[in-house]
Scaffold this active site. Structure first.
Site, PDB file in Angstrom:
ATOM      1  N   ARG A  40      21.493   5.243  -6.240  1.00 40.01           N
ATOM      2  CA  ARG A  40      20.667   5.878  -6.766  1.00 40.01           C
ATOM      3  C   ARG A  40      20.836   7.354  -6.119  1.00 40.01           C
ATOM      4  NH1 ARG A  40      16.558   7.952  -3.737  1.00 40.01           N
ATOM      5  NH2 ARG A  40      16.684   6.499  -1.793  1.00 40.01           N
ATOM      6  N   GLY A  57       0.827  -1.123   0.009  1.00 47.52           N
ATOM      7  CA  GLY A  57      -0.147  -0.136   0.076  1.00 47.52           C
ATOM      8  C   GLY A  57       0.792   1.301  -0.008  1.00 47.52           C
ATOM      9  N   GLN A 104      22.392   1.003  -0.956  1.00 50.55           N
ATOM     10  CA  GLN A 104      22.816   2.565  -0.284  1.00 50.55           C
ATOM     11  C   GLN A 104      22.916   2.514   0.966  1.00 50.55           C
ATOM     12  OE1 GLN A 104      20.047   5.741  -1.565  1.00 50.55           O
ATOM     13  NE2 GLN A 104      22.015   6.099  -2.670  1.00 50.55           N
ATOM     14  N   GLY A 132      12.928  14.303   1.706  1.00 46.97           N
ATOM     15  CA  GLY A 132      13.646  15.489   0.918  1.00 46.97           C
ATOM     16  C   GLY A 132      12.945  15.851  -0.254  1.00 46.97           C
ATOM     17  N   GLY A 133      12.475  14.965  -1.032  1.00 45.31           N
ATOM     18  CA  GLY A 133      11.807  15.322  -2.130  1.00 45.31           C
ATOM     19  C   GLY A 133      11.515  14.447  -3.270  1.00 45.31           C
ATOM     20  N   ALA A 177       9.444   9.147   3.414  1.00 46.69           N
ATOM     21  CA  ALA A 177      10.409   9.962   2.644  1.00 46.69           C
ATOM     22  C   ALA A 177      10.405  11.457   3.076  1.00 46.69           C
ATOM     23  CB  ALA A 177      10.190   9.771   1.288  1.00 46.69           C
ATOM     24  N   TRP A 212      -3.172  -7.733   5.952  1.00 43.51           N
ATOM     25  CA  TRP A 212      -2.769  -9.042   5.142  1.00 43.51           C
ATOM     26  C   TRP A 212      -1.561  -9.327   4.713  1.00 43.51           C
ATOM     27  CZ3 TRP A 212      -7.140 -12.320   2.472  1.00 43.51           C
ATOM     28  CH2 TRP A 212      -8.240 -12.053   2.843  1.00 43.51           C
ATOM     29  N   GLU A 232      18.680  14.554   3.309  1.00 46.10           N
ATOM     30  CA  GLU A 232      19.613  14.997   2.262  1.00 46.10           C
ATOM     31  C   GLU A 232      19.294  16.578   1.974  1.00 46.10           C
ATOM     32  OE1 GLU A 232      21.448  12.552  -0.621  1.00 46.10           O
ATOM     33  OE2 GLU A 232      20.762  14.208  -2.398  1.00 46.10           O
ATOM     34  N   ARG A 278      25.408   9.956  -2.732  1.00 44.63           N
ATOM     35  CA  ARG A 278      25.166   9.551  -1.304  1.00 44.63           C
ATOM     36  C   ARG A 278      26.277   8.503  -1.052  1.00 44.63           C
ATOM     37  NH1 ARG A 278      18.774   8.663  -0.802  1.00 44.63           N
ATOM     38  NH2 ARG A 278      18.442  10.880  -0.461  1.00 44.63           N
ATOM     39  N   LEU A 311      16.190   8.769   9.520  1.00 43.07           N
ATOM     40  CA  LEU A 311      16.724   9.597   8.410  1.00 43.07           C
ATOM     41  C   LEU A 311      16.892  11.339   8.924  1.00 43.07           C
ATOM     42  CD1 LEU A 311      17.700  10.039   5.348  1.00 43.07           C
ATOM     43  CD2 LEU A 311      15.091   9.940   4.882  1.00 43.07           C
ATOM     44  N   HIS A 314      20.089   2.441   3.759  1.00 36.28           N
ATOM     45  CA  HIS A 314      18.932   3.272   3.396  1.00 36.28           C
ATOM     46  C   HIS A 314      18.012   2.612   2.240  1.00 36.28           C
ATOM     47  CE1 HIS A 314      16.682   6.881   3.067  1.00 36.28           C
ATOM     48  NE2 HIS A 314      16.993   7.161   1.957  1.00 36.28           N
ATOM     49  N   HIS A 368      22.830   5.907   3.479  1.00 32.13           N
ATOM     50  CA  HIS A 368      22.356   7.071   3.527  1.00 32.13           C
ATOM     51  C   HIS A 368      23.759   7.807   4.582  1.00 32.13           C
ATOM     52  CE1 HIS A 368      20.572  10.982   3.812  1.00 32.13           C
ATOM     53  NE2 HIS A 368      19.809  10.707   3.028  1.00 32.13           N
ATOM     54  N   HIS A 389       6.329   2.751   3.923  1.00 31.29           N
ATOM     55  CA  HIS A 389       7.702   3.200   4.194  1.00 31.29           C
ATOM     56  C   HIS A 389       7.535   4.349   3.352  1.00 31.29           C
ATOM     57  CE1 HIS A 389      11.446   4.041   5.273  1.00 31.29           C
ATOM     58  NE2 HIS A 389      12.115   3.684   4.060  1.00 31.29           N
ATOM     59  N   PHE A 434      19.936  18.916  -4.666  1.00 34.68           N
ATOM     60  CA  PHE A 434      19.950  17.512  -3.978  1.00 34.68           C
ATOM     61  C   PHE A 434      21.284  17.081  -4.478  1.00 34.68           C
ATOM     62  CE2 PHE A 434      17.230  14.361  -2.147  1.00 34.68           C
ATOM     63  CZ  PHE A 434      16.673  15.498  -1.028  1.00 34.68           C
ATOM     64  N   ALA A 490       4.293   2.944  -4.790  1.00 30.25           N
ATOM     65  CA  ALA A 490       4.227   2.225  -6.207  1.00 30.25           C
ATOM     66  C   ALA A 490       3.161   1.474  -6.252  1.00 30.25           C
ATOM     67  CB  ALA A 490       5.531   1.283  -6.162  1.00 30.25           C
TER      68      ALA A 490
END
Lengths: 260, 569
Positions: free
Chosen positions: B377, B11, B231, B47-48, B45, B156, B246, B277, B243, B342, B233, B41, B118, B14
């Site tokens: 990334r 949920g 990655q 920063g943007g 997030a 579920w 950035e 990063r 976190l 991260h 961070h 999750h 960034f 994506a």
């Protein structure tokens, strides 16, 4: 720099509400001694119990940083997020032990896990999505930083249910939308990009909605994100009265006009 | 049996974006999530999200091509460049769409979506909503699923994928509230199940990020790609590794060691704190390892010169977090930070439409590997990935279910699900009844510590072999675990230890891929092979699960416009 510098006990007593409505006749409080770890949060103590002492303890969790809203509980007499409540802070407030209860006035599924169905249904009932009457622009809708500030407080809501659980009008008025849904209505009324303000007022300008708020301010005290729901609800009342005096047709259209 | 034309698992951004697209394309859609969608999750997030909108005065000549180049360079040339061009080309449209759906982005003085600099980016193109961008996007996306009335199965947890003859027919899931296993048939299944950060100690991730989606796909025969690229961070809070965006450096924050030096001038003299990063994280860890950190192992993120007004307006959430957890107010004092795990660049092997080797099975977001992030990334590209590739996966899935594939999936689903259910039930009930001597929480801790130590920021053969040995040892000990709770309803002990096996398998794929890659590239830095080796390793690692653990294969990288160059900042 930090609150951990003080002398702390070697262990802390955790008292936690236990109830499985399918098995237990009545709720009880279980107590556990949890070894002290600097920086430990109430959520950490629950994980200690789950992993080391009693695998049947049920609670919700996800982000452990106060942004997902999963772990709102009633901790030492206040609505708090378990993940951002440090045990050291509770001691500094004068508590000798930690006491964790589920969100009050919501049905218990198991232990600290509550049934939030009514909360979510009420949220959905206020059509919490943008409504625009004209075609979207090619790029973004323009909105000044000042206009964006009008919604800043309200978009910070994490939908944790604390306000809803704290509100006496919610406890007694089974139809009442509650502080969260009303505050979120105001979030859209105040958003300069939304074009259904008066229909939204029509939706909540009744005894199920804004009129049932008695300005008790429990919600404001309960909110872990420092949102003032009561002010938002007073805004709804003020705007609704204004629209009534003008004989607004949109106000009467209400929910129908907000159909998906 | 429950059946949905398109079943989305997860949920977060994506998953919900895929669900919305499949619904709007005319499919009947349901979302199944282990937590209520807004607890996913994505919400964390900060920063943007990147898109070449050119709204910042210093970015008037920014464009998707420049965004693509920065992304490719940031990836240390391992990203597939055709996919990167899709990512950056579709970015502006997806961001405007989120704005049209009501996302409360911060604004420029002329009313446009605000953008900030960034790491690793040539232009300020990171669109933000203060430092709660993921929260703003996810809540907006959730509002849109409510508007469409999408069915959501809340709490579920999927435990297996039903695959037969190369075709997906649905999933088996555990309903946490009843403790019952349910077969859910589907014409197509889309995974948006997130990363596996909790395989590592010192992770910034939500506690629920165990990589269960990756593991379930892997166990069902779908390969994982580029899993060795993890990655770290640069700036997670010292103590609990939450976190610290950035964006704090994007707004002008400094990194300082215990000597008070802005040490990034040694590592990225031009980009300084806004290097990518991988480079900034290694720089911080080097300072700590060489004795220029503070006692306990951290350096400082200094925002004090930004002033209260800017911090309160643009970085309010990390200020609250710093105060809450460490007692440090960033307006007055520097924040103690250290690198923390991260993000997974690798994941379920997909193409740019979320298509996997299994017909009717799709993946998007962090659980997938397209690959657009390659070996490292860029900040602001993962939120972007969720809305670009979530949409594309949902669209492709809807086309599939309306065609012949969907009809076949439906026709076979009952029989296939019955068989998979029988196998799954055995495994799941075994865990519920497990009464061996091994403490699963201890196993989990050993796994996380070993992965951080042996397959972490700095890697070398000896450590990785130890890491691999540890994983295999844990694999051997897992069958001897014991759990404490035999009740079925909302049994966290059961649900958490059910997925421990998958965490171990995913960790094994990471360690095996890392050991075999004898070079340094992006986040994969080997002290015994310090240089990038395009001759031998400009290729993707594909890991398939066998009885003897992962079998590795390789696949070429797609290069369209940008030949690999030396990577300096």
């Amino acid at each position: 720099m930090s609150i951990e510098m003080k002398q702390r006990p070697e262990k802390i007593r955790l008292n936690v509400y236990r109830f499985d409505p399918e098995v237990d006749k009545a709720p009880r409080i279980d107590s556990f001694d949890v070894p002290w770890v600097d920086g430990m949060t109430v959520l950490d103590t629950l994980f200690y119990v789950l992993e080391k002492r009693d695998g049947s303890l049920a609670f919700r969790y996800s982000c452990r940083e106060g942004i997902c809203g999963a772990c709102a509980m009633y901790i030492n007499g206040s609505h708090r997020l378990a993940c951002e409540t440090q045990v050291a802070r509770l001691l500094d407030e004068g508590h000798a032990e930690v006491r964790v209860m589920p969100l009050p006035h919501l049905p218990v599924i198991k232990d600290l896990v509550v049934d939030m169905t009514r909360f979510w249904e009420n949220y959905e009932a206020i059509a919490p999505w943008i409504v625009t009457r004209s075609a979207d622009p090619e790029k973004e809708h323009l909105q000044s930083p000042e206009d964006r500030k009008l919604v800043d407080e309200y978009v910070g809501c994490i939908l944790c249910g604390s306000c809803f659980s704290s509100c006496p009008s919610v406890w007694t008025g089974k139809e009442y939308l509650g502080p969260n849904a009303l505050m979120k209505t105001w979030r859209w009324v105040a958003d300069t990009r939304d074009s259904a303000a008066e229909e939204r007022l029509g939706l909540v300008g009744n005894e199920r909605g804004a009129w049932r708020c008695h300005t008790v301010f429990n919600c404001v005290e309960a909110c872990p994100k420092d949102i003032n729901q009561t002010t938002a609800i007073q805004g709804l009342k003020r705007r609704t009265v204004g629209a009534m005096l003008r004989g607004s047709k949109a106000l009467k259209a209400g929910r129908k006009a907000l159909e998906r | 049996m429950i059946y949905h034309e398109v079943l989305v698992v997860g949920g977060g951004l994506a998953g919900l974006r895929a669900a919305i697209e499949a619904h709007d394309a005319g499919c009947e859609v349901a979302v199944l999530s282990r937590v209520h969608p807004v607890r996913s999750h994505s919400v964390a997030a900060q920063g943007g999200v990147n898109a070449a909108l050119g709204n910042h005065p210093d970015a008037s000549d920014d464009n998707p091509e420049r965004h693509a180049f920065d992304t490719v360079k940031g990836s240390d040339y391992l990203a597939d460049q055709d996919a990167v061009e899709i990512l950056t080309g579709e970015a502006p449209g997806r961001i405007y769409e989120m704005e049209h759906w009501g996302c409360p982005f911060s604004r420029t003085s002329d009313g446009k979506i605000a953008q900030r600099p960034f790491g690793g980016a040539g232009y300020p193109r990171c669109c933000y909503a203060a430092d709660k961008t993921g929260h703003a996007l996810l809540h907006t996306m959730f509002e849109q699923t409510l508007k469409r009335g999408l069915r959501i199965y809340e709490e579920w947890q999927v435990v297996s994928l039903a695959v037969a003859d190369g075709r997906c027919h649905g999933v088996i899931a555990l309903d946490m509230r009843t403790g019952k296993l349910e077969a859910v048939g589907a014409g197509a299944v889309v995974f948006g199940t997130g990363g596996a950060g909790r395989i590592y100690a010192r992770s910034t991730n939500n506690i629920i990020n165990t990589g269960s989606g990756m593991a379930i796909a892997y166990m069902a025969g779908v390969p994982l790609k580029d899993m060795e690229f993890i990655q770290f961070h640069p700036t997670s809070l010292f103590g609990n590794n939450v976190l610290m965006t950035e964006g704090a450096r994007g707004e002008g924050g400094y990194l300082r060691n215990a000597l008070g030096e802005r040490f990034m001038e040694k590592y990225a003299p031009k980009a300084m704190e806004l290097g990518p990063r991988d480079i900034v994280a290694r720089a911080i860890q080097t300072e700590i390892n060489e004795g220029r950190g503070f006692p306990g192992g951290y350096v400082q993120l200094d925002l004090t010169h930004l002033g209260a007004e800017k911090i309160l307006e643009r970085l309010p959430a990390i200020r609250d977090i710093a105060i809450n957890f460490t007692g440090v107010d960033p307006i007055k004092e520097p924040i103690p930070i250290q690198p923390g795990q991260h993000y997974f660049m690798g994941g379920i092997d997909t193409d740019a439409d979320g298509v996997t080797e299994v017909a009717g099975f799709y993946a998007a977001g962090e659980c997938s590997c397209v690959s657009v992030h390659g070996a490292n990334r860029l900040g602001g590209n993962s939120l972007l990935e969720t809305i670009v590739f979530g949409r594309r996966a949902g669209l492709h899935a809807s086309t599939y279910v309306k065609g012949e594939g969907g009809a076949r999936a439906k026709a076979g689903s009952e029989k296939v699900l019955a068989k998979v259910m029988a196998d799954t039930e055995k495994r799941v009930i075994w865990v519920l009844e497990a009464d061996g001597p091994e403490d699963p929480a201890g196993l989990r801790d050993e796994l996380r510590e070993s992965m951080f130590r042996n397959v972490g920021l700095f890697r070398e053969e000896k450590g990785m072999l130890e890491g691999l040995d540890k994983v295999r040892e844990l694999r051997g000990r897992y069958p001897r675990i014991g759990i404490r709770n035999r009740g079925r309803r909302y049994n966290l002990d059961w649900a958490r230890n059910l997925e421990l096996e998958g965490m171990i398998l995913v960790a094994e794929a990471i360690a095996a891929g890392a050991l075999a890659r004898k070079e340094s590239r992006g986040s994969h830095f080997r002290t015994d092979y310090k240089e990038r080796d395009d001759q031998n390793f400009l290729k993707h690692t594909i890991a398939r699960l066998t009885d003897d653990g992962p079998r590795l294969e390789y696949r070429p990288v797609t290069i369209t416009r940008w030949e690999p160059q030396a990577r300096t900042y």
